[in-house]
Motif scaffolding. Structure first.
Motif, mmCIF file in Angstrom:
data_model
loop_
_atom_site.group_PDB
_atom_site.id
_atom_site.type_symbol
_atom_site.label_atom_id
_atom_site.label_comp_id
_atom_site.label_asym_id
_atom_site.label_seq_id
_atom_site.Cartn_x
_atom_site.Cartn_y
_atom_site.Cartn_z
ATOM 1 N N GLN A 40 0.833 -1.196 0.000
ATOM 2 C CA GLN A 40 0.000 0.000 0.000
ATOM 3 C C GLN A 40 0.873 1.253 0.000
ATOM 4 O O GLN A 40 0.618 2.193 -0.760
ATOM 5 N N GLU A 44 1.138 4.292 -2.765
ATOM 6 C CA GLU A 44 1.027 5.710 -2.402
ATOM 7 C C GLU A 44 2.249 6.483 -2.893
ATOM 8 O O GLU A 44 2.117 7.556 -3.494
ATOM 9 N N ASP A 45 3.437 5.945 -2.637
ATOM 10 C CA ASP A 45 4.672 6.625 -3.039
ATOM 11 C C ASP A 45 4.769 6.795 -4.551
ATOM 12 O O ASP A 45 5.326 7.783 -5.030
ATOM 13 N N GLY A 47 2.304 7.359 -6.441
ATOM 14 C CA GLY A 47 1.253 8.269 -6.888
ATOM 15 C C GLY A 47 0.043 7.553 -7.469
ATOM 16 O O GLY A 47 -0.859 8.193 -7.998
ATOM 17 N N ILE A 48 0.007 6.227 -7.390
ATOM 18 C CA ILE A 48 -1.157 5.478 -7.870
ATOM 19 C C ILE A 48 -2.310 5.647 -6.903
ATOM 20 O O ILE A 48 -3.443 5.913 -7.312
ATOM 21 N N LEU A 49 -2.041 5.526 -5.622
ATOM 22 C CA LEU A 49 -3.027 5.863 -4.593
ATOM 23 C C LEU A 49 -2.784 7.315 -4.218
ATOM 24 O O LEU A 49 -1.759 7.651 -3.633
ATOM 25 N N ARG A 50 -3.721 8.191 -4.596
ATOM 26 C CA ARG A 50 -3.532 9.621 -4.374
ATOM 27 C C ARG A 50 -4.101 10.106 -3.058
ATOM 28 O O ARG A 50 -3.803 11.213 -2.627
ATOM 29 N N GLY A 51 -4.962 9.322 -2.443
ATOM 30 C CA GLY A 51 -5.553 9.756 -1.188
ATOM 31 C C GLY A 51 -6.766 8.923 -0.852
ATOM 32 O O GLY A 51 -7.116 7.981 -1.569
ATOM 33 N N TYR A 52 -7.412 9.281 0.230
ATOM 34 C CA TYR A 52 -8.571 8.556 0.731
ATOM 35 C C TYR A 52 -9.645 9.587 1.024
ATOM 36 O O TYR A 52 -9.384 10.594 1.673
ATOM 37 N N ARG A 53 -10.851 9.306 0.540
ATOM 38 C CA ARG A 53 -11.931 10.285 0.692
ATOM 39 C C ARG A 53 -13.198 9.613 1.197
ATOM 40 O O ARG A 53 -13.445 8.447 0.923
ATOM 41 N N THR A 148 -15.074 5.115 -9.265
ATOM 42 C CA THR A 148 -13.835 5.869 -9.234
ATOM 43 C C THR A 148 -12.742 5.172 -10.035
ATOM 44 O O THR A 148 -11.783 5.803 -10.440
#
Length: 155
Positions: A40, A44-45, A47-53, A148
């Protein structure tokens, strides 16, 4: 970063539940929680996972009308587009804005409480956007799909 089947399983689990624990991610991907956590973090590092909303139900908050607005500018100059885009970014009712190819320049998604509320948004926000030559509005009758991530990417 190349992602593999395990990364896709982690992404799928997070798309389904952005608050999934490391234990749950590990179970979904067939990994230990610590290995899932490392994967995970790598996503994130990269840039594939940009954040959590949070997924907010706007209808339950009184925003029942989804409005699609197409905009044509009076010029496609860099200055005109930059002025328009800056104004859109400052508009409190516009959720999404896409620069388009084809006949229209931009496609906006707006949420409003009602058609009457959208009339106010139109007068006070959209009609005041700079360099607009034409505005076309369509009201969504019902949302059919809202994703998404395309499911084919989560394989």
């Amino acid at each position: 970063m190349q992602i593999d089947r395990i990364d896709r399983k982690i992404l799928g689990a997070l798309v389904a539940n952005g608050r999934a624990t490391q234990q749950e991610l590990g179970e979904a991907a067939g990994l230990s929680p610590s290995a899932a956590s490392r994967r995970q973090k790598a996503l994130e590092d990269a840039g594939i996972l940009r954040g959590y909303r949070a997924d907010v139900n706007l209808r339950k908050l009184g925003m029942g009308a989804t409005v699609m607005v197409t905009i044509t500018l009076d010029s496609q100059s860099e200055e005109a587009m930059e002025a328009f885009e800056n104004a859109v970014a400052a508009s409190p009712s516009i959720l999404r804005c896409h620069l388009m190819s084809g006949r229209n320049d931009y496609h906006l998604t707006v949420r409003a409480a009602s058609i009457e509320d959208y009339e106010r948004v139109h007068r006070q926000e959209i009609a005041r956007l700079p360099r607009v030559a034409r505005i076309e509005t369509a009201f969504a009758l019902r949302e059919v799909v809202n994703r998404t991530v395309p499911p084919r990417l989560l394989g």
